[in-house]
Design a protein around this motif. Structure first.
Motif, PDB file in Angstrom:
ATOM      1  N   UNK A 295      33.128  48.619  30.062  1.00  0.00           N
ATOM      2  CA  UNK A 295      33.855  47.482  30.548  1.00  0.00           C
ATOM      3  C   UNK A 295      34.106  47.407  32.121  1.00  0.00           C
ATOM      4  N   UNK A 296      34.518  48.377  32.954  1.00  0.00           N
ATOM      5  CA  UNK A 296      34.698  48.561  34.284  1.00  0.00           C
ATOM      6  C   UNK A 296      33.250  48.124  34.930  1.00  0.00           C
ATOM      7  N   UNK A 297      32.316  48.304  34.590  1.00  0.00           N
ATOM      8  CA  UNK A 297      31.026  47.963  35.273  1.00  0.00           C
ATOM      9  C   UNK A 297      30.727  46.446  34.847  1.00  0.00           C
ATOM     10  N   UNK A 298      31.334  46.076  33.891  1.00  0.00           N
ATOM     11  CA  UNK A 298      31.228  44.546  33.526  1.00  0.00           C
ATOM     12  C   UNK A 298      32.225  43.653  34.636  1.00  0.00           C
ATOM     13  N   UNK A 299      33.368  44.278  34.861  1.00  0.00           N
ATOM     14  CA  UNK A 299      34.322  43.704  35.696  1.00  0.00           C
ATOM     15  C   UNK A 299      33.887  43.544  37.098  1.00  0.00           C
ATOM     16  N   UNK A 300      33.306  44.868  37.358  1.00  0.00           N
ATOM     17  CA  UNK A 300      32.741  44.865  38.808  1.00  0.00           C
ATOM     18  C   UNK A 300      31.588  43.993  39.193  1.00  0.00           C
TER      19      UNK A 300
END
Length: 303
Positions: A295-300
């Motif tokens: 999810x963090x990679x998606x936000x980034x």
């Protein structure tokens, strides 16, 4: 916690202390008898590794000339961290044609070793750090072996080529294939057992291998942080929260340390990275951490 000083009965007697004086020191609490012939200061706090160390020292003078302290016991003498390991028996290796044997207090391994794979620690012939790491990698779980091996490389970076020599000299001994895989994975940049286990969980989850201890700086070159794990292309920083060492209940962070950590994370996020933290307990339910990292990679990417 500092390791206590050990006092061998034979050394005390050789130095002029009488048997009566030793008994009196034990009765008064100045000395504590931790195993046959081995004492520590009466107020010393003894953990399982220290007790195993004492049991190894108690065998000084009782180990035959063809034997060496090895495996888990050698790791203890070398000061390597051990996790989820049976510390009941003392481990020695002998170059004898007969098979090894095991009792509740002694595990005798039958194996050959090269002269340069033996050193002397605390007056005991002991397998070197490199040979010890390979023996652990052959006989322990991958989690336990990587924790010890990463620490060995961190403390003794010069042993990297010696690990390959130790693998070669081990021939086709039981567990050698697993040892080769483990040695190839070791990385001295892991700074704690939790970071070592984190790397294993990251690999098992099929995530890309992160950069370890990579410095982050501002565009002007000012230092910001050196996170445990960095997925630069994905825009994600991973941090293992090691305040709870080996899963024990140690005091938590103070308000000041929490504030400093918040400022540090704010500075990392200002560089465009998402930050994901996990704890010791999370290492045993890593699918949740995996999901948070994705999810963090998606936000980034959406920034």
């Amino acid at each position: 916690m500092d390791e206590p000083n050990f006092f061998l009965r034979s050394d005390l007697l050789a130095g002029g202390t009488t048997s009566d004086e030793i008994r009196q020191a034990v009765r008064s609490g100045r000395l504590r008898n931790v195993t046959r012939g081995v004492y520590v200061d009466g107020g010393a706090d003894l953990d399982p590794l220290t007790l195993h160390h004492a049991r190894v020292l108690a065998r000084r003078g009782r180990i035959t000339p063809d034997a060496v302290v090895s495996h888990v016991s050698a790791a203890v003498l070398h000061g390597l961290p051990l996790w989820d390991v049976d510390l009941s028996p003392v481990h020695i290796s002998r170059e004898r044609p007969s098979s090894g044997r095991r009792t509740p207090t002694l595990h005798v391994h039958r194996c050959t070793y090269q002269p340069d794979e033996v050193c002397v620690v605390a007056g005991l012939r002991t397998t070197t750090v490199a040979r010890t790491v390979v023996d652990l990698a052959r006989t322990l779980s991958v989690d336990s072996a990587v924790i010890a091996g990463d620490a060995a490389l961190r403390a003794h970076p010069h042993i990297a080529p010696l690990l390959l020599d130790a693998l070669a000299s081990s021939g086709m001994r039981h567990g050698i294939a697993a040892a080769r895989r483990t040695v190839a994975f070791l990385d001295g940049r892991s700074e704690s057992p939790g970071e070592s286990l984190s790397r294993l969980r990251i690999r098992s989850a099929g995530l890309p291998a992160p950069k370890l201890q990579h410095e982050l700086r501002t565009p002007s070159g000012a230092f910001v942080a050196r996170p445990d794990f960095l997925w630069e292309d994905e825009g994600v920083v991973g941090e293992f929260d090691g305040r709870s060492k080996y899963g024990s209940d140690e005091p938590g962070a103070t308000a000041e340390t929490v504030h400093r950590e918040k400022l540090r994370e704010d500075a990392i996020r200002a560089l465009g990275f998402e930050v994901v933290r996990w704890t010791w307990a999370d290492l045993f339910r890593f699918e949740a951490v995996h999901a948070r990292l994705v999810r963090a990679a998606g936000r980034a990417r959406r920034r």
